[in-house]
Design a protein around this motif. Sequence first.
Motif, PDB file in Angstrom:
ATOM      1  N   GLU A 210       0.831  -1.192   0.000  1.00  0.00           N
ATOM      2  CA  GLU A 210       0.000   0.000   0.000  1.00  0.00           C
ATOM      3  C   GLU A 210       0.873   1.253   0.000  1.00  0.00           C
ATOM      4  O   GLU A 210       1.755   1.407   0.836  1.00  0.00           O
ATOM      5  CB  GLU A 210      -0.932   0.011   1.213  1.00  0.00           C
TER       6      GLU A 210
ATOM      7  N   ARG B 113      -3.121   6.160  -0.557  1.00  0.00           N
ATOM      8  CA  ARG B 113      -4.154   5.980   0.468  1.00  0.00           C
ATOM      9  C   ARG B 113      -5.501   5.641  -0.176  1.00  0.00           C
ATOM     10  O   ARG B 113      -5.909   6.249  -1.160  1.00  0.00           O
ATOM     11  CB  ARG B 113      -4.268   7.253   1.315  1.00  0.00           C
ATOM     12  N   ARG B 114      -6.183   4.655   0.417  1.00  0.00           N
ATOM     13  CA  ARG B 114      -7.499   4.266  -0.084  1.00  0.00           C
ATOM     14  C   ARG B 114      -8.479   5.433   0.042  1.00  0.00           C
ATOM     15  O   ARG B 114      -8.443   6.182   1.013  1.00  0.00           O
ATOM     16  CB  ARG B 114      -8.026   3.052   0.671  1.00  0.00           C
TER      17      ARG B 114
ATOM     18  N   GLU C  49     -11.560   5.625   0.817  1.00  0.00           N
ATOM     19  CA  GLU C  49     -12.411   5.653   2.010  1.00  0.00           C
ATOM     20  C   GLU C  49     -11.655   6.070   3.267  1.00  0.00           C
ATOM     21  O   GLU C  49     -12.269   6.444   4.272  1.00  0.00           O
ATOM     22  CB  GLU C  49     -13.067   4.283   2.233  1.00  0.00           C
ATOM     23  N   ASP C  50     -10.320   6.030   3.233  1.00  0.00           N
ATOM     24  CA  ASP C  50      -9.503   6.428   4.381  1.00  0.00           C
ATOM     25  C   ASP C  50      -8.937   7.838   4.239  1.00  0.00           C
ATOM     26  O   ASP C  50      -8.281   8.330   5.154  1.00  0.00           O
ATOM     27  CB  ASP C  50      -8.315   5.465   4.556  1.00  0.00           C
ATOM     28  N   ASP C  51      -9.177   8.475   3.098  1.00  0.00           N
ATOM     29  CA  ASP C  51      -8.479   9.715   2.770  1.00  0.00           C
ATOM     30  C   ASP C  51      -9.349  10.918   3.131  1.00  0.00           C
ATOM     31  O   ASP C  51     -10.139  11.411   2.316  1.00  0.00           O
ATOM     32  CB  ASP C  51      -8.139   9.724   1.284  1.00  0.00           C
TER      33      ASP C  51
END
Length: 250
Positions: A229, A232-233, A235-237
Amino acid sequence: MKTRAVSGLPEIHAGDDLAALIDDRFDFEEGDVLCLASTVVSKAEGRKADFSAFPPSERAESIAERLESITGESKDPRFAQAVIEESEELLTDAPFLLAVTRFGHITVNAGIDRSNVPDADLLLLPEDPSASAERLSEALGVPVVVTDTSGRPFRYGQRGVAVGWAGIPASRDWRGEFDRDGRELGVTVQSVVDELAGAANLVAGEGNDGTPAVVVRDWAFGDHAGSEELFRREEDDIVREALRNWEFDG
């Protein structure tokens, strides 16, 4: 750790065997990591483009007009169109174009370059830099990091970052290990491909330095867990989400 530039590379053109050109000029050893500027990867992969390939849409015209009013400088709507077409999403369209590329990297102008492109208007980033790194890594037998220069929030200036990688994990995961006082680390994940890209950029330089390939030697990943990774995904950003709800009012 040592960094060594691969000297003597010629101007790269579409279809050139980049791995062979590098291999002819450098004797790789086990443990080496090749850091390669995205510009030469793009050139070898035929990612040069002219403005004529990007007739501007109404959106591009509007963006260019607004940027021109903000900066006082002439803006070509065809450039705005190129950024739109190379992006999955524009997080901001003023006071600059901050784009999410299709492979996950977030950067100004979708990473499109107008420097050191002698026979074209634009140089686009590789379509899939990690796939490019994988092909080069297989041909050369060493890990490869494809690099670009990028600005950073809260700081002036640009630094080298990784946009693609192969043969090495993106990050070194320290979670579950312990510090010198015996405290367990719970959040530390070290982005080694970015750090290698930054070290290589000090040697490669900018502008007309012309050393796009740098080898990192005598560096070891160590006995750590690895993570793939880097970007950043969504949904996490929380920063990405905040930018979607922000508007420039200058």
